[in-house]
Scaffold this active site. Structure first.
Site, PDB file in Angstrom:
ATOM      1  N   HIS A 159      39.180  99.667 -12.239  1.00 30.36           N
ATOM      2  CA  HIS A 159      37.755  99.438 -12.555  1.00 30.36           C
ATOM      3  C   HIS A 159      37.185  98.261 -11.741  1.00 30.36           C
ATOM      4  O   HIS A 159      36.760  97.250 -12.304  1.00 30.36           O
ATOM      5  CB  HIS A 159      37.577  99.202 -14.062  1.00 30.36           C
ATOM      6  CG  HIS A 159      36.191  99.541 -14.548  1.00 30.36           C
ATOM      7  ND1 HIS A 159      35.925 100.005 -15.813  1.00 30.36           N
ATOM      8  CD2 HIS A 159      34.981  99.469 -13.943  1.00 30.36           C
ATOM      9  CE1 HIS A 159      34.626 100.203 -15.955  1.00 30.36           C
ATOM     10  NE2 HIS A 159      34.032  99.886 -14.835  1.00 30.36           N
ATOM     11  N   GLU A 187      40.774 103.381 -20.848  1.00 30.51           N
ATOM     12  CA  GLU A 187      41.349 102.327 -20.000  1.00 30.51           C
ATOM     13  C   GLU A 187      41.510 101.024 -20.779  1.00 30.51           C
ATOM     14  O   GLU A 187      40.738 100.774 -21.705  1.00 30.51           O
ATOM     15  CB  GLU A 187      40.475 102.111 -18.741  1.00 30.51           C
ATOM     16  CG  GLU A 187      39.085 101.611 -19.027  1.00 30.51           C
ATOM     17  CD  GLU A 187      38.202 101.559 -17.768  1.00 30.51           C
ATOM     18  OE1 GLU A 187      38.168 102.527 -16.988  1.00 30.51           O
ATOM     19  OE2 GLU A 187      37.528 100.532 -17.599  1.00 30.51           O
ATOM     20  N   ARG A 206      32.270 106.668 -15.420  1.00 31.89           N
ATOM     21  CA  ARG A 206      32.998 106.333 -16.642  1.00 31.89           C
ATOM     22  C   ARG A 206      34.164 107.294 -16.788  1.00 31.89           C
ATOM     23  O   ARG A 206      34.033 108.493 -16.497  1.00 31.89           O
ATOM     24  CB  ARG A 206      32.089 106.451 -17.867  1.00 31.89           C
ATOM     25  CG  ARG A 206      31.186 105.255 -18.087  1.00 31.89           C
ATOM     26  CD  ARG A 206      32.000 103.999 -18.441  1.00 31.89           C
ATOM     27  NE  ARG A 206      31.163 102.825 -18.608  1.00 31.89           N
ATOM     28  CZ  ARG A 206      30.915 101.922 -17.658  1.00 31.89           C
ATOM     29  NH1 ARG A 206      31.436 102.061 -16.454  1.00 31.89           N
ATOM     30  NH2 ARG A 206      30.148 100.876 -17.910  1.00 31.89           N
TER      31      ARG A 206
HETATM   32  C1  DGY Z   1      29.319  98.599 -15.289  1.00 33.67           C
HETATM   33  O1  DGY Z   1      28.609  97.621 -15.023  1.00 33.67           O
HETATM   34  O2  DGY Z   1      28.963  99.471 -16.072  1.00 33.67           O
HETATM   35  C2  DGY Z   1      30.630  98.701 -14.553  1.00 33.67           C
HETATM   36  O3  DGY Z   1      31.413  99.697 -15.009  1.00 33.67           O
HETATM   37  C3  DGY Z   1      31.324  97.371 -14.473  1.00 33.67           C
HETATM   38  O4  DGY Z   1      30.608  96.651 -13.540  1.00 33.67           O
END
Ligand code: DGY
Length: 324
Positions: free
Chosen positions: A290, A272, A243
């Site tokens: 991402h 983001e 993250r």
């Molecule tokens: C999640 O699933 O947490 C990712 O960041 C996106 O697939």
């Protein structure tokens, strides 16, 4: 025939999953794919039996400030759930589920992509070629870092961290070291011969590549700070597919420019899709939008997983992926 539960999907999902949702539920899809506002999400909790948000939605205390909502489940699409205030969800009487396991392999693949891109200066090289600035092969051109045989440090040795470790170990002959705030079963560490270290700092100091795999949220906010970056080797690479808020982006850009570390590969960013200008400006960071789970197979599997959770919930069972 009994009335079908009313389900809201907040963003576009893969076609096959949307088609199945249409057959199974009285579903509202977000054809425009425009993110919903906090007010719209709050309203949806009163209008639907289930709301299915995803990692780009903000389901905070304000969105959940609903007394006796009609919805009783937030079936989130994605493994991370720091976008949901789980305490507020619990207070509002909502079950929260996520989609673990199915995206571990693809997210780990992307961590390795970023490791190689940053170490071998692939983003920079591609930009040079496209800009017509490449003047030809020469022994000193765009020299990168060899990662094969180095030390792969994993912070957060959960499913994705362990998958990344397998790829680094079996694919690139890397020694794996890790730190996790929670105990790790010895048999899981043994899969890659991974050695535990007793602190984040110890991993940062020893690793040639540091790959981040912990959850986001307040708990890990700016865990990678100026002070911690200084502990890393000047030749080291930082990879973040976890993250954005785990890394202080401005501090990272400064560390890259100062030569405190050699490179970074980032798939996630605090706030983001906005990215701090300092990171956009440095050639030493590879930046991806991402994409960790972004393969059709995985994005469909995530959708099926949400559907499994909804099915269990509407049968009166505890969904397999309940997190709150
Ligand atoms: C999640 O699933 O947490 C990712 O960041 C996106 O697939």
């Amino acid at each position: 025939m009994a009335t079908k539960p009313k389900v809201l999907i907040t963003r576009r999902w893969p076609e096959a999953v949307e088609a199945k949702l249409k057959e199974t539920y009285d579903v509202t899809l977000n054809e425009s794919d425009v993110p919903m506002t906090v007010d719209e999400i709050r309203q949806a909790l009163n209008d639907y039996d289930a709301v299915c948000p995803t990692v780009s939605d903000k389901v905070d205390a304000a969105a959940l400030a609903v007394e006796a909502p009609r919805a009783k489940i937030l079936a989130s699409y994605g493994v991370g759930y720091s976008h949901i205030d789980t305490e507020a969800a619990k207070k509002a009487g909502l079950v929260v589920t996520n989609t673990p396991e199915v995206l571990s392999g693809c997210t780990a693949d992307l961590a390795i992509t970023l490791m190689l891109m940053a170490a071998r200066r692939a983003g920079e090289g591609e930009r040079e070629v496209r800009a017509g600035k490449w003047t030809g092969w020469r022994p000193t051109h765009m020299i990168g870092t060899k990662v094969s045989g180095g030390v792969f440090g994993v912070l957060g040795f959960g499913r994705i961290g362990r998958e990344a470790a397998k790829r680094a170990h079996f694919g690139f002959g890397m020694k794996v070291i890790y730190f996790d705030a929670y105990p790790v079963k010895p048999e899981l560490a043994a899969e890659t011969g991974a050695e535990a270290r007793d602190s984040i700092e110890a991993v940062l100091a020893e690793a040639d590549v540091v790959s981040l795999h912990m959850p986001g949220g307040k708990e890990n906010y700016h865990l990678i700070s100026t002070e911690r970056l200084k502990l890393m080797k000047p030749t080291a690479i930082l990879v973040n597919t976890a993250r954005g808020e785990v890394v202080d982006g401005v501090a990272l850009a400064a560390a890259l420019e100062a030569g405190t570390i050699a490179g970074a590969g980032l798939d996630v960013f605090e706030g983001e899709p906005k990215i701090v200008p300092e990171l956009l400006a440095t050639e030493k960071a590879v930046l991806l939008p991402h994409l960790g789970s972004a393969t059709l197979a995985t994005r469909e599997a995530m959708g099926w997983r949400v559907m499994d959770n909804l099915e269990a919930f509407f049968k009166g069972e505890t969904p397999k992926d309940r997190v709150a």
